[in-house]
Design an enzyme around this catalytic site. Sequence first.
Site, PDB file in Angstrom:
ATOM      1  N   LYS A  61     115.289   4.659 -19.570  1.00 45.90           N
ATOM      2  CA  LYS A  61     114.851   4.913 -20.936  1.00 45.90           C
ATOM      3  C   LYS A  61     115.960   4.628 -21.945  1.00 45.90           C
ATOM      4  O   LYS A  61     115.689   4.198 -23.063  1.00 45.90           O
ATOM      5  CB  LYS A  61     114.377   6.369 -21.087  1.00 45.90           C
ATOM      6  CG  LYS A  61     113.203   6.712 -20.178  1.00 45.90           C
ATOM      7  CD  LYS A  61     112.033   5.782 -20.397  1.00 45.90           C
ATOM      8  CE  LYS A  61     110.918   6.050 -19.409  1.00 45.90           C
ATOM      9  NZ  LYS A  61     111.294   5.790 -18.012  1.00 45.90           N
TER      10      LYS A  61
ATOM     11  N   SER B  48     107.361   4.390 -11.245  1.00 48.29           N
ATOM     12  CA  SER B  48     108.762   4.007 -11.245  1.00 48.29           C
ATOM     13  C   SER B  48     108.868   2.524 -10.939  1.00 48.29           C
ATOM     14  O   SER B  48     108.033   1.949 -10.231  1.00 48.29           O
ATOM     15  CB  SER B  48     109.524   4.810 -10.194  1.00 48.29           C
ATOM     16  OG  SER B  48     110.803   4.243  -9.966  1.00 48.29           O
TER      17      SER B  48
ATOM     18  N   CYS C  68     120.083   2.556 -18.034  1.00 49.38           N
ATOM     19  CA  CYS C  68     118.985   3.045 -17.203  1.00 49.38           C
ATOM     20  C   CYS C  68     117.612   3.032 -17.867  1.00 49.38           C
ATOM     21  O   CYS C  68     117.432   2.507 -18.951  1.00 49.38           O
ATOM     22  CB  CYS C  68     119.343   4.426 -16.660  1.00 49.38           C
ATOM     23  SG  CYS C  68     120.498   4.315 -15.267  1.00 49.38           S
TER      24      CYS C  68
ATOM     25  N   GLU D 255     105.866   9.353 -14.722  1.00 47.73           N
ATOM     26  CA  GLU D 255     105.969   8.512 -13.540  1.00 47.73           C
ATOM     27  C   GLU D 255     105.492   9.300 -12.325  1.00 47.73           C
ATOM     28  O   GLU D 255     105.718  10.511 -12.236  1.00 47.73           O
ATOM     29  CB  GLU D 255     107.418   8.087 -13.298  1.00 47.73           C
ATOM     30  CG  GLU D 255     107.877   6.962 -14.174  1.00 47.73           C
ATOM     31  CD  GLU D 255     109.236   6.450 -13.762  1.00 47.73           C
ATOM     32  OE1 GLU D 255     109.660   5.433 -14.334  1.00 47.73           O
ATOM     33  OE2 GLU D 255     109.894   7.048 -12.890  1.00 47.73           O
TER      34      GLU D 255
END
Length: 663
Positions: free
Chosen positions: A166, A539, A164, A513
């Site tokens: 990070k 995002s 995902c 974000e």
Amino acid sequence: MILSIDDLMQTPTNDMYEIKTTAHGAQGSLPLTDKMLRTSPSGDLFGLSQNVGMGWKPNKLLGKEVLLLSTQGGMKESNGDPIALGYHTGHWEVDLLMKEAAREVTKANGMPFAAYVSDPCDGRSQGTDGMFDSFPYRNDAAIVYRRLIRSLPTRKAVIGIATCDKGLPAMMLALSAMHDLPTVIIPGGVTLPPLFGEDAGKIQTIGARYSNNELSLKEASELGCRACATSGGGCQFLGTAATAQVVSEAMGLSVPHAALAPSGQEIWKEMARQSARAVIHMENTGITTKDIVTDASIRNAMVVHAAFGGSTNLLLHIPAIAHAAKITTPTVQDWIQVNRETPRLVSVLPNGPDYHPTIRAYLAGGVPEVMLHLRELGLLDLTVMTVTGKTLGENLEWWEQSERRIKMKERLVEADGIQPEEVIMNPQQAQARGMSSTITFPIGNIAPEGAIIKSTSIDPEVIDENGIYYHKNIAKVFSSERKAIAAIKNGDIQKGDIMVVSGCGPLGTGMEETYQLTSALKHLSYGKYVTLLTDARFSGVSTGACIGHIGPEGLAGGPIGKLRDGDVIEIRIDALKLEGHLHFLGTSETELSPKEGAEVLAQREQHPDIKPANGLPDDTRLWAALQNVSGGTWKGSVYDVDRIIEVLKAGEEALAQKNLVKN
């Protein structure tokens, strides 16, 4: 009811008091030699004792050690039922990939080790204080991964398993820094879309749509329940998670056709076994990470990113990967050139023109299929080495003639009734569908260092026949994302508004974000007519006329931090030439030229409401300061250690001189 100490400390049986004070230990003997005892570090020898203590057979202790690192989160029963939840589906099933890879290492007479550093969910932390830690986590996790690798001195190779937003960039940073080790990335794949319902991106807008009377309570409740249709994998759209998987494969760090595999399914598990075989082969043949992560492979990854229409967050991560690999860091000019040369070929969520989920991109051929088209355009360096031990050119020759390629496309038609060419197009088809290149970097007196917009995802209805998006109006300025989303929910934002959200860069919020805002604007009926300007980031699933990464950030003295309600702003984006500007042009009473506007902004004080967010953690403040002196977001928000030491030394000398003068 008051809990007594007896209730708290209750003991159900007496068996627990049958405490053993010694044990036999492992049977057999360590495979030691005279030379090992005389020359090996004590740590290597004690490690053998620990290995048999954990149950490994003494006669299998001398196999080559392979470290498996992952982002695993949560705990499951043997049947898969949750005991404790993870933060997101992306790391919920990667333990299965770990097991498959570990068994393959063992089958090759190796010794697998496993370690874990879990990761946050950007979807879960949207609009919360958790977002303050999102981007800084990447650097911290990469540090821990590197420390874990070095803390197993006997490892011969490393496999990184992550999915995902990070966790996967952190893993790529860590492995790219392992220049002399063989390393492979196993991407954790994607979750499936619901048979009936909304994808995980759109579902994050139920609050905004309900507040604007565009969704009922019943609809919101039922749609929300179905959105994550399978329990594992990254979201169903080409956001940051999916884009990072694509980039990993494009860089040569993953086996062919690995990115976007459906989590939990057999082909996904086979990818883990393939990856284990690959890293063992790399170790046997002397191929290491520095042979794979090169200037040319980074360039290939940028080209594939543009062809997919990937997340703008990778403009923060790819330079950081290059920095970790100690190779050339791509500049803004490099990105501009790549995006001008590279056509977008993939039609998926969130960009369109047809909103296919990522599983369809996988079945249509995924990264290697896109690369076949790019090969024909001469945009790829085919000589780069990959984890297969073959060059990219050799991998693509295999893919082009493979049974796998045929079977994948047949399955897409059979399962969904979709032709592969509707998802991954050739350049001529893409042009006919009006698919523009991916990213524009507008500048101007509001963004003298630059800014980013995913111009390919601006709604076509607001782009004219020449490919121009133009918007001029007075600004509505917000000093936080929370104030901005409240304005949307309260009906204070209307068609034609220009929203400015400032103070949300690294120094203000850890560069949060702002998907709450971008998703609301995408899925509200009037949202396509609103422009958003911010020094925060977006995002990967964000779309629309949303311009981020504006630099310098407001809290670093940037002009965006000096804008006021009522200021006139002009935005022009050429989605074909990938050019644009953001200008402050005075007020409705006194309109100025861009040059005059720059002069006024230079003299203005910072907006009085712009300040670091309340509760910004010390960890994030430290990260923001360190990445700022290392070149900031346009260098990838890295830690340039030599530069940091230089600044600290200069600061110490300045303080010493100041104290000397004072005394």
